[in-house]
Design an enzyme around this catalytic site. Structure first.
Site, mmCIF file in Angstrom:
data_model
loop_
_atom_site.group_PDB
_atom_site.id
_atom_site.type_symbol
_atom_site.label_atom_id
_atom_site.label_comp_id
_atom_site.label_asym_id
_atom_site.label_seq_id
_atom_site.Cartn_x
_atom_site.Cartn_y
_atom_site.Cartn_z
ATOM 1 N N GLU A 1 9.302 -4.214 13.027
ATOM 2 C CA GLU A 1 9.034 -3.058 12.164
ATOM 3 C C GLU A 1 7.729 -2.413 12.656
ATOM 4 O O GLU A 1 6.695 -3.076 12.734
ATOM 5 C CB GLU A 1 8.864 -3.533 10.722
ATOM 6 C CG GLU A 1 8.636 -2.393 9.758
ATOM 7 C CD GLU A 1 8.443 -2.868 8.312
ATOM 8 O OE1 GLU A 1 7.692 -3.839 8.097
ATOM 9 O OE2 GLU A 1 9.032 -2.249 7.414
ATOM 10 N N CYS B 1 9.615 1.833 3.506
ATOM 11 C CA CYS B 1 10.537 0.748 3.831
ATOM 12 C C CYS B 1 11.958 1.284 4.000
ATOM 13 O O CYS B 1 12.822 0.596 4.519
ATOM 14 C CB CYS B 1 10.513 -0.322 2.764
ATOM 15 S SG CYS B 1 11.164 0.269 1.221
ATOM 16 N N PHE C 1 0.817 -1.218 0.000
ATOM 17 C CA PHE C 1 0.000 0.000 0.000
ATOM 18 C C PHE C 1 0.850 1.267 0.000
ATOM 19 O O PHE C 1 0.374 2.331 -0.380
ATOM 20 C CB PHE C 1 -0.922 0.009 1.232
ATOM 21 C CG PHE C 1 -0.233 0.458 2.497
ATOM 22 C CD1 PHE C 1 -0.112 1.808 2.798
ATOM 23 C CD2 PHE C 1 0.346 -0.462 3.365
ATOM 24 C CE1 PHE C 1 0.567 2.231 3.950
ATOM 25 C CE2 PHE C 1 1.011 -0.051 4.510
ATOM 26 C CZ PHE C 1 1.126 1.304 4.796
ATOM 27 N N LYS D 1 -1.210 -7.094 -9.200
ATOM 28 C CA LYS D 1 -2.171 -7.258 -8.098
ATOM 29 C C LYS D 1 -1.758 -6.239 -7.048
ATOM 30 O O LYS D 1 -0.904 -6.496 -6.204
ATOM 31 C CB LYS D 1 -2.094 -8.689 -7.557
ATOM 32 C CG LYS D 1 -3.346 -9.197 -6.855
ATOM 33 C CD LYS D 1 -3.836 -8.344 -5.708
ATOM 34 C CE LYS D 1 -3.023 -8.469 -4.453
ATOM 35 N NZ LYS D 1 -3.405 -7.462 -3.404
#
Ligand code: NAD
Length: 498
Positions: free
Chosen positions: A383, A280, A148, A172
């Site tokens: 994380e 990230c 996302f 996808k």
């Protein structure tokens, strides 16, 4: 309410079964629904892709590249529209959303050079009358599963090289923010891409598993969290597919005693809290070396963190970061913040319970700055993917280096110092894929490759740069002899070039 379906065979098509809600994270309201494809819908898209791909592969590489050239123009034409749609579903600020599109666009620009990268190799007279050449051929039908947090950039990092190499590609995207991927597919066709070459199938695990299990699909690109990356890598390998799967991160920034502390604090605020920490390559751990460095760093950081402005993207430039993506993400972040406090970390700044006036139902989490975090704490090991920066005090450079090296993730890291020797040693020895020297978010540009190490990446070829052309093609090597050697009789020992 908008109902987002799929983009199949050159057109937006309605879904035929399950749906999920798409939220506006700033208001907490459902603003659309998105179709969740069934196995049958995925299999149909794969069939269409397989039928369209041979003609696309036979189109010369320069013509394929021209489609990408026109696509770049269309991205620039529609930049504001794309950024707005992206911010509305993701929550990031408009300039940050435009950056998301821009970093994808740069990879598209790089892929316009595909004809050069696809040239292959040739050896003249490898033996008497023998030439040897290698060519790069497309894989066929390829697919990508994206997260996302970069709904424009990461799809483009995958589909631009895939189609430039002559493949068909099925995307996808994340079911949290599906609109921009749909817009990108429509723009690629406006740029001249034949229908069926780039399709978008929205969905969840059912759609992903259908792609993984379909024998026509030759490769899988994945970007997302580590447990899913590991799952997809294993399942892709079990069905004989090529896979590159990029996972989560915990990026450390080492601050040496000789660093420019203002520069380091500015860098940490942007890299730690930009996009609400949902990157990230965000820095989530600051590692000052020595207590005196730590005290100076915290003194510079705290007022900067307190001054951060949180709000909806619609407030324009007046906001530093927006909400996190879902209520579940917010709850997970708040639980981890609480675990940090319970474990004894010192919350120097705690904006976690803030709310934004007029947007009380939005998924906002204010900035949190922790000091005295230790490596056994969950806020260090896991994380968080939220606006939380943990400070771990190291007593020496070696201890700081070991922290970044020993963490299970190895996506990005940075060192702030004025000492070239320390920077050089760090860049060489740290067990992490992307390293910044006085640069907090060292995301390589399009013509270099992007990829982490350890549990941040499963596979062997990185994203974009020259690796992308290797990932999306396979090599065929031809050894050709034209003179009349065969007339001299068969050879029974393995041929050796003299
Ligand atoms: P996620 O793993 O939840 O989802 C990623 C994709 O996988 C989505 O398309 C989702 O629909 C699909 N998916 C989710 N659960 C699945 C399942 N059980 N089976 C099959 N498919 C499934 O990740 P996210 O929350 O969308 O993205 C955030 C994560 O992505 C963070 O961990 C972040 O570090 C990581 N990320 C990594 C990079 C990188 O380059 N290393 C880049 C961006 C984001």
């Amino acid at each position: 309410m908008d109902r987002i379906g799929h983009h199949i065979d050159g057109a937006a098509t309605a879904g035929s079964g399950r749906e999920a809600d798409v939220f506006n994270p700033a208001t907490g309201e459902v603003q659309a629904t998105v179709a969740l494809a069934s196995k049958a819908e995925v299999d149909r898209a794969v069939e269409i892709a397989a039928a369209a791909q041979p003609a696309w592969a036979a189109t010369n590489p320069q013509r394929r590249a021209r489609v990408l050239m026109r696509f770049v123009d269309l991205l620039n034409r529609d930049m504001d529209k794309l950024a707005e749609a992206l911010s509305r579903e993701h929550g990031k600020t408009l300039p940050d959303a435009a950056g998301d599109v821009q970093r994808g666009l740069e990879v598209v620009e790089f892929c316009i050079g595909a004809p050069h990268h696809l040239k292959g190799e040739f050896t003249d007279s490898a033996g008497p009358g023998i030439d040897m050449y290698s060519m790069r051929q497309p894989l066929g039908v390829t697919c990508g599963i994206t997260p996302f947090n970069f709904p424009a950039m990461i799809p483009m990092w995958m589909f631009a090289p895939a189609v430039a190499c002559g493949n068909a590609f099925i995307l996808k995207p994340s079911e949290r923010d599906p609109s921009v991927p749909m817009m990108l597919a429509a723009l690629m066709e406006e740029a001249g891409l034949p229908k069926g070459i780039l399709q978008v199938v929205n969905g969840d695990k059912e759609a992903v598993d259908a792609l993984l299990d379909n024998p026509t699909v030759q490769s899988v690109g994945f970007v997302g969290s580590t447990p899913i990356a590991a799952y997809i890598y294993e399942r892709a390998a079990a069905t004989g597919k090529r896979a590159q799967c990029f996972g989560g991160a915990k990026n450390h920034m080492i601050v040496m005693p000789d660093a420019d502390m203002d520069q380091a604090a500015d860098a940490l605020v942007g890299a730690g809290y930009g996009a609400a920490g949902e990157r990230c390559m965000a820095i989530s751990v600051a590692v000052p070396v020595g207590d005196e460095t730590a005290d100076r760093l915290i003194a510079k950081l705290a007022p900067r963190v307190e001054a951060l402005k949180v709000g909806p993207y619609s407030s324009g430039d007046d906001v530093d970061f927006g909400p996190v993506v879902t209520k579940a993400a917010k709850e997970n972040i708040l639980a981890l913040i609480q675990s940090g406090k319970d474990a004894g970390a010192e919350a120097v700044v705690d904006g976690s319970r803030m709310s934004v006036q007029g947007y009380e139902d939005g998924f906002f989490v204010g900035p949190v700055l922790f000091d005295r975090v230790t490596p056994d704490m969950d806020i260090y090991r896991k994380e968080i993917f939220g606006p939380v920066l943990s400070t771990v005090r190291a007593q020496s450079y070696e201890e700081a280096l070991a922290l970044a090296t020993d963490h299970e993730y190895g996506n990005g890291t940075a060192i702030f110092t004025r000492d070239g020797d320390a920077a050089r040693d760090f860049a060489k020895r740290v067990d992490v894929g992307m390293v910044g020297v006085n640069v907090p978010i060292p995301v390589p540009l399009a013509y270099h490759t992007f990829g982490g190490w350890k549990k941040s990446m499963f596979g062997d070829l990185n994203q974009h740069g020259p690796d992308a052309f290797r990932f999306y093609t396979r090599t065929k090597t031809v050894t050709a002899r034209w003179p009349s050697g065969i007339k001299e009789g068969g050879e029974f020992s393995i041929p050796v070039m003299e």
